[in-house]
Scaffold this motif. Structure first.
Motif, PDB file in Angstrom:
ATOM      1  N   UNK A 103       0.770  -1.226   0.000  1.00 25.21           N
ATOM      2  CA  UNK A 103       0.000   0.000   0.000  1.00 25.21           C
ATOM      3  C   UNK A 103       0.804   1.281   0.000  1.00 25.21           C
ATOM      4  N   UNK A 104       2.104   1.190   0.177  1.00 26.46           N
ATOM      5  CA  UNK A 104       2.935   2.390   0.225  1.00 26.46           C
ATOM      6  C   UNK A 104       3.822   2.468  -1.019  1.00 26.46           C
ATOM      7  N   UNK A 105       3.752   3.572  -1.782  1.00 28.33           N
ATOM      8  CA  UNK A 105       4.619   3.678  -2.959  1.00 28.33           C
ATOM      9  C   UNK A 105       6.084   3.785  -2.559  1.00 28.33           C
ATOM     10  N   UNK A 106       6.931   3.197  -3.371  1.00 31.53           N
ATOM     11  CA  UNK A 106       8.378   3.285  -3.151  1.00 31.53           C
ATOM     12  C   UNK A 106       8.982   3.925  -4.390  1.00 31.53           C
ATOM     13  N   UNK A 107       9.668   5.033  -4.185  1.00 33.13           N
ATOM     14  CA  UNK A 107      10.378   5.695  -5.272  1.00 33.13           C
ATOM     15  C   UNK A 107      11.860   5.460  -5.037  1.00 33.13           C
ATOM     16  N   UNK A 108      12.506   4.813  -6.018  1.00 34.47           N
ATOM     17  CA  UNK A 108      13.930   4.507  -5.906  1.00 34.47           C
ATOM     18  C   UNK A 108      14.797   5.653  -6.403  1.00 34.47           C
ATOM     19  N   UNK A 109      14.332   6.333  -7.449  1.00 34.27           N
ATOM     20  CA  UNK A 109      15.102   7.445  -8.004  1.00 34.27           C
ATOM     21  C   UNK A 109      14.174   8.342  -8.806  1.00 34.27           C
ATOM     22  N   UNK A 110      14.574   9.598  -8.887  1.00 37.48           N
ATOM     23  CA  UNK A 110      13.928  10.576  -9.764  1.00 37.48           C
ATOM     24  C   UNK A 110      15.015  11.088 -10.698  1.00 37.48           C
ATOM     25  N   UNK A 111      14.627  11.336 -11.933  1.00 34.82           N
ATOM     26  CA  UNK A 111      15.614  11.813 -12.897  1.00 34.82           C
ATOM     27  C   UNK A 111      14.959  12.794 -13.853  1.00 34.82           C
ATOM     28  N   UNK A 112      15.809  13.553 -14.528  1.00 36.21           N
ATOM     29  CA  UNK A 112      15.333  14.492 -15.539  1.00 36.21           C
ATOM     30  C   UNK A 112      16.352  14.534 -16.662  1.00 36.21           C
ATOM     31  N   UNK A 113      15.860  14.572 -17.887  1.00 37.67           N
ATOM     32  CA  UNK A 113      16.707  14.708 -19.072  1.00 37.67           C
ATOM     33  C   UNK A 113      16.212  15.879 -19.897  1.00 37.67           C
ATOM     34  N   UNK A 114      17.146  16.637 -20.438  1.00 37.78           N
ATOM     35  CA  UNK A 114      16.815  17.608 -21.475  1.00 37.78           C
ATOM     36  C   UNK A 114      17.162  16.932 -22.787  1.00 37.78           C
ATOM     37  N   UNK A 115      16.174  16.827 -23.652  1.00 35.15           N
ATOM     38  CA  UNK A 115      16.323  16.128 -24.923  1.00 35.15           C
ATOM     39  C   UNK A 115      16.231  17.137 -26.065  1.00 35.15           C
ATOM     40  N   UNK A 116      17.161  17.036 -26.997  1.00 33.23           N
ATOM     41  CA  UNK A 116      17.237  17.960 -28.119  1.00 33.23           C
ATOM     42  C   UNK A 116      16.877  17.209 -29.395  1.00 33.23           C
ATOM     43  N   UNK A 117      15.919  17.763 -30.133  1.00 34.42           N
ATOM     44  CA  UNK A 117      15.571  17.203 -31.442  1.00 34.42           C
ATOM     45  C   UNK A 117      16.729  17.501 -32.385  1.00 34.42           C
ATOM     46  N   UNK A 118      17.115  16.510 -33.171  1.00 36.27           N
ATOM     47  CA  UNK A 118      18.354  16.622 -33.931  1.00 36.27           C
ATOM     48  C   UNK A 118      18.134  16.213 -35.372  1.00 36.27           C
ATOM     49  N   UNK A 119      18.641  17.017 -36.280  1.00 37.06           N
ATOM     50  CA  UNK A 119      18.593  16.733 -37.710  1.00 37.06           C
ATOM     51  C   UNK A 119      19.781  15.829 -38.036  1.00 37.06           C
TER      52      UNK A 119
END
Length: 154
Positions: A103-119
């Motif tokens: 019944x209790x959520x477990x968060x192991x990690x949080x992350x963030x990415x900046x993604x660039x659209x690329x030609x």
């Protein structure tokens, strides 16, 4: 629902000497989830943003709880939090569902990415098409708050 969930298997080799999933492997886990989620949301003609060109410009990760190897996959939620002309930010939570942990959520990690659209043909960033923005806008959700005491400005 703005957040997309990908169930991602762990590998025996993800463990470190302490029996935990190694910190470096967390970036591989979120990468695997991102590729699977984008492939599943591919467009009719042009393919997903992964196949048309996407680079990681920045990654940040915050470890919350140790993740121990197991055969069951780990859930990775991902969603868009910000847009720019040629890039967007994607956040992730590596977690277990509440039902799976009494019944209790477990968060192991949080992350963030900046993604660039690329030609890929011209070897440079490219602007987001209106169709890509519309697709990604369906993924928008509120950003999480980092636990770090470091001041954040954006």
């Amino acid at each position: 629902m703005p957040r997309h969930r990908v169930l991602t298997p762990l590998r025996w080799s993800d463990m470190d000497a302490y029996g935990h999933v190694n910190n470096v492997q967390f970036l591989r886990l979120v990468e695997d989830a991102r590729v699977v989620a984008f492939a599943a949301a591919g467009s009719d003609e042009g393919g997903s943003v992964v196949s048309t060109g996407l680079l990681v410009a920045r990654s940040e990760i915050e470890y919350v709880e140790p993740l121990v190897y197991r055969t069951a996959p780990v859930a990775i939620d991902l969603w868009v939090t910000a847009f720019a002309g040629a890039s967007f930010d994607l956040q992730y939570e590596v977690r277990d569902d509440p039902a799976e942990k009494g019944g209790k959520p477990v968060i192991y990690a949080r992350a963030e990415s900046t993604l660039v659209l690329y030609d890929l043909e011209n070897h440079r960033p490219r602007r987001m098409t209106p169709e890509e923005r519309t697709t990604l806008e369906a993924w928008v959700d509120e950003p999480f708050v980092w636990r770090s005491l470091k001041a954040r400005t954006r």
